[in-house]
Write a protein that holds these residues in place. Structure first.
Motif, PDB file in Angstrom:
ATOM      1  N   ILE A 275       0.786  -0.841   0.086  1.00  0.00           N
ATOM      2  CA  ILE A 275       0.214  -0.328  -0.305  1.00  0.00           C
ATOM      3  C   ILE A 275       1.117   1.627  -0.335  1.00  0.00           C
ATOM      4  CG2 ILE A 275      -1.970  -1.212   1.257  1.00  0.00           C
ATOM      5  CD1 ILE A 275      -1.310   0.536   3.591  1.00  0.00           C
ATOM      6  N   GLY A 276       1.874   1.078  -0.058  1.00  0.00           N
ATOM      7  CA  GLY A 276       2.867   2.624  -0.132  1.00  0.00           C
ATOM      8  C   GLY A 276       3.726   2.589   1.165  1.00  0.00           C
ATOM      9  N   GLY A 277       4.537   2.154   1.738  1.00  0.00           N
ATOM     10  CA  GLY A 277       5.066   1.664   3.504  1.00  0.00           C
ATOM     11  C   GLY A 277       6.178   1.892   2.555  1.00  0.00           C
ATOM     12  N   ARG A 278       6.924   2.629   3.571  1.00  0.00           N
ATOM     13  CA  ARG A 278       8.169   2.764   3.110  1.00  0.00           C
ATOM     14  C   ARG A 278       9.413   3.228   4.010  1.00  0.00           C
ATOM     15  NH1 ARG A 278      12.214   6.307   1.903  1.00  0.00           N
ATOM     16  NH2 ARG A 278      14.017   5.535   0.530  1.00  0.00           N
ATOM     17  N   LEU A 279      10.295   2.318   4.307  1.00  0.00           N
ATOM     18  CA  LEU A 279      11.119   2.253   5.827  1.00  0.00           C
ATOM     19  C   LEU A 279      12.479   2.774   5.057  1.00  0.00           C
ATOM     20  CD1 LEU A 279      10.163   1.598   9.176  1.00  0.00           C
ATOM     21  CD2 LEU A 279      12.267  -0.769   8.557  1.00  0.00           C
ATOM     22  N   SER A 280      13.256   3.733   5.922  1.00  0.00           N
ATOM     23  CA  SER A 280      14.617   4.340   6.112  1.00  0.00           C
ATOM     24  C   SER A 280      15.563   3.230   6.461  1.00  0.00           C
ATOM     25  CB  SER A 280      14.500   5.241   6.883  1.00  0.00           C
ATOM     26  OG  SER A 280      14.419   5.460   8.162  1.00  0.00           O
ATOM     27  N   ASN A 281      16.341   3.704   5.660  1.00  0.00           N
ATOM     28  CA  ASN A 281      17.736   3.287   6.458  1.00  0.00           C
ATOM     29  C   ASN A 281      17.465   2.657   7.625  1.00  0.00           C
ATOM     30  OD1 ASN A 281      19.194   3.629   3.907  1.00  0.00           O
ATOM     31  ND2 ASN A 281      20.278   4.240   4.215  1.00  0.00           N
ATOM     32  N   ASP A 282      18.150   0.845   7.838  1.00  0.00           N
ATOM     33  CA  ASP A 282      18.358   0.222   9.071  1.00  0.00           C
ATOM     34  C   ASP A 282      19.707   1.060  10.164  1.00  0.00           C
ATOM     35  OD1 ASP A 282      17.826  -1.190  11.218  1.00  0.00           O
ATOM     36  OD2 ASP A 282      19.446  -2.757   9.830  1.00  0.00           O
ATOM     37  N   PHE A 283      19.487   0.831  10.832  1.00  0.00           N
ATOM     38  CA  PHE A 283      20.341   1.847  11.878  1.00  0.00           C
ATOM     39  C   PHE A 283      21.079   1.036  12.866  1.00  0.00           C
ATOM     40  CE2 PHE A 283      18.970   5.234  10.268  1.00  0.00           C
ATOM     41  CZ  PHE A 283      20.083   6.284   9.872  1.00  0.00           C
ATOM     42  N   THR A 284      21.985   0.012  12.902  1.00  0.00           N
ATOM     43  CA  THR A 284      22.730  -0.941  13.636  1.00  0.00           C
ATOM     44  C   THR A 284      23.364  -0.661  14.385  1.00  0.00           C
ATOM     45  OG1 THR A 284      24.213  -1.867  12.378  1.00  0.00           O
ATOM     46  CG2 THR A 284      22.371  -2.726  11.662  1.00  0.00           C
ATOM     47  N   GLY A 285      24.150   0.546  14.732  1.00  0.00           N
ATOM     48  CA  GLY A 285      25.052   0.595  15.639  1.00  0.00           C
ATOM     49  C   GLY A 285      24.846   2.217  16.803  1.00  0.00           C
ATOM     50  N   GLY A 286      23.525   2.476  16.573  1.00  0.00           N
ATOM     51  CA  GLY A 286      22.861   3.450  17.531  1.00  0.00           C
ATOM     52  C   GLY A 286      22.993   5.423  16.648  1.00  0.00           C
ATOM     53  N   TYR A 287      22.514   5.807  17.041  1.00  0.00           N
ATOM     54  CA  TYR A 287      21.126   6.011  18.009  1.00  0.00           C
ATOM     55  C   TYR A 287      19.857   6.005  17.136  1.00  0.00           C
ATOM     56  CZ  TYR A 287      25.052   8.427  21.061  1.00  0.00           C
ATOM     57  OH  TYR A 287      26.077   8.015  21.998  1.00  0.00           O
ATOM     58  N   GLY A 288      19.901   5.808  15.928  1.00  0.00           N
ATOM     59  CA  GLY A 288      18.932   6.202  14.583  1.00  0.00           C
ATOM     60  C   GLY A 288      18.952   7.586  14.189  1.00  0.00           C
ATOM     61  N   PRO A 289      17.750   8.151  14.386  1.00  0.00           N
ATOM     62  CA  PRO A 289      16.618   7.336  13.541  1.00  0.00           C
ATOM     63  C   PRO A 289      16.620   6.838  12.499  1.00  0.00           C
ATOM     64  CG  PRO A 289      16.416   9.880  13.609  1.00  0.00           C
ATOM     65  CD  PRO A 289      17.955   9.277  13.048  1.00  0.00           C
ATOM     66  N   GLU A 290      14.792   5.118  12.664  1.00  0.00           N
ATOM     67  CA  GLU A 290      14.251   5.051  11.603  1.00  0.00           C
ATOM     68  C   GLU A 290      12.964   5.588  11.520  1.00  0.00           C
ATOM     69  OE1 GLU A 290      14.500   0.581  11.836  1.00  0.00           O
ATOM     70  OE2 GLU A 290      16.618   0.994  12.452  1.00  0.00           O
ATOM     71  N   GLN A 291      13.032   5.359  10.391  1.00  0.00           N
ATOM     72  CA  GLN A 291      11.128   6.480  10.074  1.00  0.00           C
ATOM     73  C   GLN A 291      10.430   5.748   8.869  1.00  0.00           C
ATOM     74  OE1 GLN A 291      11.145  10.818   8.257  1.00  0.00           O
ATOM     75  NE2 GLN A 291      11.591   9.224   6.802  1.00  0.00           N
ATOM     76  N   PHE A 292       9.718   5.976   8.921  1.00  0.00           N
ATOM     77  CA  PHE A 292       8.204   4.774   8.303  1.00  0.00           C
ATOM     78  C   PHE A 292       7.044   5.687   8.413  1.00  0.00           C
ATOM     79  CE2 PHE A 292       3.699   3.154   7.780  1.00  0.00           C
ATOM     80  CZ  PHE A 292       3.739   2.409   7.503  1.00  0.00           C
ATOM     81  N   LEU A 293       6.861   5.017   6.336  1.00  0.00           N
ATOM     82  CA  LEU A 293       6.013   7.294   5.529  1.00  0.00           C
ATOM     83  C   LEU A 293       5.169   5.664   4.909  1.00  0.00           C
ATOM     84  CD1 LEU A 293       8.965   9.275   4.053  1.00  0.00           C
ATOM     85  CD2 LEU A 293       7.663   9.629   6.525  1.00  0.00           C
ATOM     86  N   LEU A 294       4.359   7.079   5.613  1.00  0.00           N
ATOM     87  CA  LEU A 294       2.926   6.197   3.787  1.00  0.00           C
ATOM     88  C   LEU A 294       2.199   7.542   3.515  1.00  0.00           C
ATOM     89  CD1 LEU A 294       1.506   3.812   3.193  1.00  0.00           C
ATOM     90  CD2 LEU A 294       0.227   3.641   5.569  1.00  0.00           C
ATOM     91  N   LYS A 295       2.596   7.506   2.190  1.00  0.00           N
ATOM     92  CA  LYS A 295       1.980   8.235   1.593  1.00  0.00           C
ATOM     93  C   LYS A 295       0.257   8.995   1.547  1.00  0.00           C
ATOM     94  CE  LYS A 295       2.818  11.610  -2.320  1.00  0.00           C
ATOM     95  NZ  LYS A 295       3.590  11.826  -3.344  1.00  0.00           N
ATOM     96  N   LYS A 296      -0.247   7.665   0.996  1.00  0.00           N
ATOM     97  CA  LYS A 296      -1.179   7.967   1.221  1.00  0.00           C
ATOM     98  C   LYS A 296      -2.048   6.657   1.533  1.00  0.00           C
ATOM     99  CE  LYS A 296      -2.694  10.976  -1.591  1.00  0.00           C
ATOM    100  NZ  LYS A 296      -2.980  11.980  -0.814  1.00  0.00           N
ATOM    101  N   SER A 297      -2.985   7.106   3.219  1.00  0.00           N
ATOM    102  CA  SER A 297      -3.427   5.680   4.009  1.00  0.00           C
ATOM    103  C   SER A 297      -4.761   5.401   3.089  1.00  0.00           C
ATOM    104  CB  SER A 297      -3.437   6.277   5.707  1.00  0.00           C
ATOM    105  OG  SER A 297      -4.156   7.327   5.552  1.00  0.00           O
ATOM    106  N   ILE A 298      -5.078   4.009   4.023  1.00  0.00           N
ATOM    107  CA  ILE A 298      -6.424   3.853   3.542  1.00  0.00           C
ATOM    108  C   ILE A 298      -6.928   3.881   4.813  1.00  0.00           C
ATOM    109  CG2 ILE A 298      -5.335   2.147   1.560  1.00  0.00           C
ATOM    110  CD1 ILE A 298      -5.382  -0.211   3.152  1.00  0.00           C
ATOM    111  N   GLU A 299      -8.675   3.403   4.131  1.00  0.00           N
ATOM    112  CA  GLU A 299      -9.998   3.781   4.884  1.00  0.00           C
ATOM    113  C   GLU A 299      -9.738   1.776   4.610  1.00  0.00           C
ATOM    114  OE1 GLU A 299     -13.003   4.941   3.603  1.00  0.00           O
ATOM    115  OE2 GLU A 299     -11.822   7.414   3.682  1.00  0.00           O
ATOM    116  N   ARG A 300     -10.340   1.398   5.991  1.00  0.00           N
ATOM    117  CA  ARG A 300     -10.688  -0.077   6.051  1.00  0.00           C
ATOM    118  C   ARG A 300     -11.548   0.133   6.617  1.00  0.00           C
ATOM    119  NH1 ARG A 300      -7.268  -4.278  10.130  1.00  0.00           N
ATOM    120  NH2 ARG A 300      -7.732  -3.006  11.751  1.00  0.00           N
ATOM    121  N   GLU A 301     -12.957  -0.988   7.227  1.00  0.00           N
ATOM    122  CA  GLU A 301     -13.876  -0.936   7.367  1.00  0.00           C
ATOM    123  C   GLU A 301     -13.954  -2.122   8.871  1.00  0.00           C
ATOM    124  OE1 GLU A 301     -16.801  -3.040   5.401  1.00  0.00           O
ATOM    125  OE2 GLU A 301     -16.539  -1.248   3.618  1.00  0.00           O
ATOM    126  N   ILE A 302     -14.006  -1.340   9.781  1.00  0.00           N
ATOM    127  CA  ILE A 302     -14.350  -2.582  10.691  1.00  0.00           C
ATOM    128  C   ILE A 302     -15.483  -3.611  11.509  1.00  0.00           C
ATOM    129  CG2 ILE A 302     -14.497  -2.125  13.394  1.00  0.00           C
ATOM    130  CD1 ILE A 302     -12.442  -0.459  12.710  1.00  0.00           C
TER     131      ILE A 302
END
Length: 302
Positions: A275-302
């Motif tokens: 659905i377009g989610g994207r994760l930034s580079n994986d930081f393995t030695g501290g201190y980050g940060p790591e980022q998740f982005l979703l440009k267009k979110s979606i509707e979900r029925e409950i």
């Protein structure tokens, strides 16, 4: 500016964020800094969202860490919890998590005592940058902007070689409403030089910084108009969901995992979702940060 990222190391601990019931819009709706607090004895604690921008029609769920320490039980049962804390303190003098747990306990009903306990924690190890980082995260979570700004300035003075020190200070400046100074700090991270070790460790941090620079410009255009930012870095970067994870210790690998409404997990082995989610580079030695982005979110029925 940065060399190739370090090779992957074994993951000891991960933090998962679940996105549920998100509806689409055109503006930046959620900007969450999740602070994973790693105590000095190796325990990971205090994973909490501490900063949001704008309104949200969705929900971010973060599993709470169970607090079942004996001293918390004693405080809960005590007729005078602060007196009990003073009596217990000698037993846990060198245990940072004791002070964080107890400060959280008092924060629910007595802010001044909670701050007093955090200040006692700061006295344990003078000029311990990792410990002070954790204190600043807790202060920002509580909305204590002035003290958070003071603490992040201290860390920046001790560790100016770390981009994260400048970023923490910039975010505290933003909380304080000093937008021009915050922008200058964030942009300065991209223009100064770092050691090869830091450059290798922090490869990819630019992506997070560019998002924060442009969000600050968009939200506070008048206050940041006089801050000089290279034109090629300025762009309209709207996203519906943004999640950021940072932590307080070097040589530490903490991973951001996000489960989208379709049940797909976004993490270092699957950094892009259907659905377009994207994760930034994986930081393995501290201190980050790591980022998740979703440009267009979606509707979900409950």
């Amino acid at each position: 500016m940065y060399a190739a990222a370090n090779s992957r190391v074994a993951n000891a601990t991960s933090s998962e964020v679940v996105l549920e019931d998100i509806s689409s819009n055109d503006a930046l709706k959620e900007s969450v800094t999740v602070n994973a607090v790693q105590a000095l004895e190796g325990r990971v604690a205090g994973v909490q969202p501490t900063s949001t921008l704008g309104s949200t029609t969705g929900k971010i769920s973060i599993p709470e860490i169970k607090e079942d320490n004996a001293y918390l039980k004693e405080l809960n049962q005590s007729k005078d919890p602060y007196k009990s804390y003073l009596q217990l303190r000698d037993q846990y003098m060198g245990t940072p998590t004791f002070y964080f747990d107890v400060a959280n306990f008092f924060q629910k009903g007595d802010r001044q005592k909670a701050l007093l306990i955090l200040s006692a924690l700061a006295d344990l190890q003078i000029e311990n940058a990792d410990l002070y980082k954790t204190i600043s995260y807790k202060l920002r979570e509580w909305g204590d902007v002035d003290n958070a700004l003071y603490i992040t300035a201290k860390v920046l003075k001790w560790r100016p070689m770390d981009p994260q020190s400048h970023r923490d200070y910039a975010l505290a400046l933003q909380d304080k409403g000093q937008y021009k100074e915050a922008l200058e700090q964030l942009y300065g991270i991209l223009t100064q030089s770092y050691s090869p070790e830091a450059a290798n460790r922090d490869d990819g941090i630019e992506e997070i910084l560019v998002m924060e620079i442009n969000n600050l410009i968009k939200l506070q255009k008048s206050a940041t108009a006089k801050a000089a930012v290279e034109k090629k870095l300025v762009a309209d970067l709207p996203v519906d969901i943004r999640v950021v994870l940072n932590w307080n210790s070097q040589n530490t690998d903490i991973d951001l995992w996000v489960t989208d409404p379709n049940g797909e997990k976004c993490f270092y082995s699957n950094p892009a979702t259907a659905i377009g989610g994207r994760l930034s580079n994986d930081f393995t030695g501290g201190y980050g940060p790591e980022q998740f982005l979703l440009k267009k979110s979606i509707e979900r029925e409950i």
